[in-house]
Structure formats: C-alpha cells, structure tokens
Write an enzyme that holds these catalytic residues in place. Sequence first.
Site, PDB file in Angstrom:
ATOM      1  CG  ASN A  82      -1.728   1.184   1.447  1.00 49.51           C
ATOM      2  OD1 ASN A  82      -1.820   2.029   0.551  1.00 49.51           O
ATOM      3  ND2 ASN A  82      -2.349   1.297   2.615  1.00 49.51           N
ATOM      4  CE  LYS A 136      -0.188   3.146   4.827  1.00 49.09           C
ATOM      5  NZ  LYS A 136      -0.141   3.245   6.283  1.00 49.09           N
ATOM      6  CG  HIS A 180      -5.842   1.803   5.316  1.00 53.84           C
ATOM      7  ND1 HIS A 180      -5.414   2.751   6.220  1.00 53.84           N
ATOM      8  CD2 HIS A 180      -4.817   0.932   5.155  1.00 53.84           C
ATOM      9  CE1 HIS A 180      -4.165   2.462   6.571  1.00 53.84           C
ATOM     10  NE2 HIS A 180      -3.783   1.358   5.947  1.00 53.84           N
ATOM     11  CD  GLU A 222      -2.977   5.393   6.895  1.00 51.19           C
ATOM     12  OE1 GLU A 222      -2.968   5.429   5.652  1.00 51.19           O
ATOM     13  OE2 GLU A 222      -2.064   4.881   7.572  1.00 51.19           O
ATOM     14  CD  GLU A 258      -3.417  -2.679   7.344  1.00 51.44           C
ATOM     15  OE1 GLU A 258      -2.312  -2.876   6.852  1.00 51.44           O
ATOM     16  OE2 GLU A 258      -4.102  -1.673   7.110  1.00 51.44           O
ATOM     17  N   GLY A 298       2.475   2.150  10.924  1.00 43.82           N
ATOM     18  CA  GLY A 298       3.423   3.252  10.786  1.00 43.82           C
ATOM     19  C   GLY A 298       4.097   3.635  12.090  1.00 43.82           C
ATOM     20  CB  SER A 344       5.270  -1.870  11.980  1.00 46.33           C
ATOM     21  OG  SER A 344       4.842  -0.552  12.249  1.00 46.33           O
TER      22      SER A 344
HETATM   23  P1  PGA Z   1       2.838   0.180   7.733  1.00 49.00           P
HETATM   24  O1  PGA Z   1       1.394   0.393   7.052  1.00 49.00           O
HETATM   25  O2  PGA Z   1       3.412  -1.070   7.150  1.00 49.00           O
HETATM   26  O3  PGA Z   1       3.611   1.423   7.361  1.00 49.00           O
HETATM   27  O4  PGA Z   1       2.609   0.074   9.202  1.00 49.00           O
HETATM   28  C1  PGA Z   1       0.540  -0.693   6.822  1.00 49.00           C
HETATM   29  C2  PGA Z   1      -0.777  -0.201   6.263  1.00 49.00           C
HETATM   30  O5  PGA Z   1      -1.265   0.843   6.704  1.00 49.00           O
HETATM   31  O6  PGA Z   1      -1.373  -0.847   5.387  1.00 49.00           O
END
Ligand code: PGA
Length: 252
Positions: free
Chosen positions: A9, A11, A96, A98, A168, A174, A214
């Site tokens: 992803n 982003k 997601h 976010e 997740e 992140g 992560s």
């Molecule tokens: P990350 O993000 O690997 O940077 O933690 C994962 C995601 O949000 O899909």
Amino acid sequence: MRTKVIAGNWKMNKNLNESVTLVSEIKNGLTSLNCSSEIIICPPYTSLETVNSLIKNTAINLGAQNMHFEDSGAFTGEISADMLKSVGCNYVILGHSERRKIFLETDEVINEKINKALDEKLKVIFCIGETLTERESKITFKVLEEQIVNGLNNISDEKVVNLTVAYEPVWAIGTGKTASPEQAQEVHEFIRKLIAKLYSNNISQDMKILYGGSVKPGNAASLLSQADIDGALIGGACLKADSFLEIIKIAG
Ligand code: PGA
C-alpha cells in the site's frame, strides 16, 4: 493450502516518475525470485495507468487504495470502480484505518463500497483493526466483530469469495510497533472462526487473512509462519524495492 499474498500500500507516496522507478525495480527484482505468492501493488491513483502498462505480462496485480460506491456523477474528487478497472486495477483496498479515522468512513459506507467493488468484479482487501485504547480496554474482539459483521452486511457467499481480510491493528500502523506473532495469530484465528459462522467452513478455510502494521523484513518470517496469517499488507516497507522484495522472498 492457501497461497500467500504480499500487498504493498503505497499510500500518498510516489509521484509518477518515482512510481516508474519503484515498479521497475520491483519488476526486475522479481525476475530472479522464485516467487509463489500473489503480489499486489497499490500506487496512488495518478500512477495507476502508467504502472499498469509497466506490469503487463508479469504476475503483479494492480490495486487502488480506495473508491466511491456510486457509478458516476457529482462526487468531486472521487473515483468509481469502473474508472479503476479502466486503468487496469483488479484489486481495491477498502476500509483502511486511515480512511476510517481521517476521512470519517463508517462501517456502513465501507459496506456499500465493498458491495459495489465486488459487483464490479474488483477483488477487495477489506481492512479492519482496533485502536490502542480499544485493545487496552479489552474490547478488541468486539470491535473487530462489529467491523466484520457491518462491513460484510448482505454480502453473499458468491461475492465474499473475492474478498481478502487485512487485520491491521491501528496501534501498529506506521509506528514501528508490531503485534507479536502470537497476538496476531490469536486475532486471525478469531476472524476465521467468525467467517465460518457468518458464511461456511469452506469459505473461511479458503479466505485469505493478511496481517498489516509495521511489517518489515525483520519480522515477516515469524508473522507469516503463523497458521492463520496468509500474507501481509505493507505500508512503509513497500516504498523501497529491496525491503518489499525481501519480504516477498521470505513469504516464499
Ligand atoms: P505500515 O502500514 O506497514 O507502514 O505500518 C501498513 C498499512 O497501513 O497498510
């Protein structure tokens, strides 16, 4: 045996030139890997068409990070399922954290999007996850059950087979903090049992459940070796070809 899925992803990262560089590096790296996993990359909208032209005749799948549930019309700034398909997407990430947190998407909106995407024959990566407060309040399973039951409301057996769940934990996205393999496995097992209850044993055994939060080369092996973890949805570590390729290598 479920095949492993490794999804990146991107982003809101990588302009068009940077996208070309990254996808070219991934593509080149994959030629020397004996990879049996399904690979999906989800660049920003502005790079989809170009990336699609670069991954033609490879095993890489193209996904978008979001879409709207309407076909067309006065929805400034939005993108439809048909538009995504027209630039080569066969996957879309929906729900997601976010999108839920920053863009205030509710379970109901996510459900409409899932329904539309599956109707339009886009495969869905449906994200769910609890916040740190929810985990500390010991309501993780309740929160996840609600997200799944609401998100999959009225999604038939025929449609749900084209959906992959991504667990997740919001506190691990992140942040550099990962759920331990045991913590993640416990949740994945719970999700699989819930899918069996909502659908059938067969559907739940075939459903891919990815872990995200992560994931990096250093922790991928222990996570991916868990019985109910079928792959990873990767943010930060997919923005560099070598770390993304390293995780693909670990997945086998
Ligand atoms: P990350 O993000 O690997 O940077 O933690 C994962 C995601 O949000 O899909």
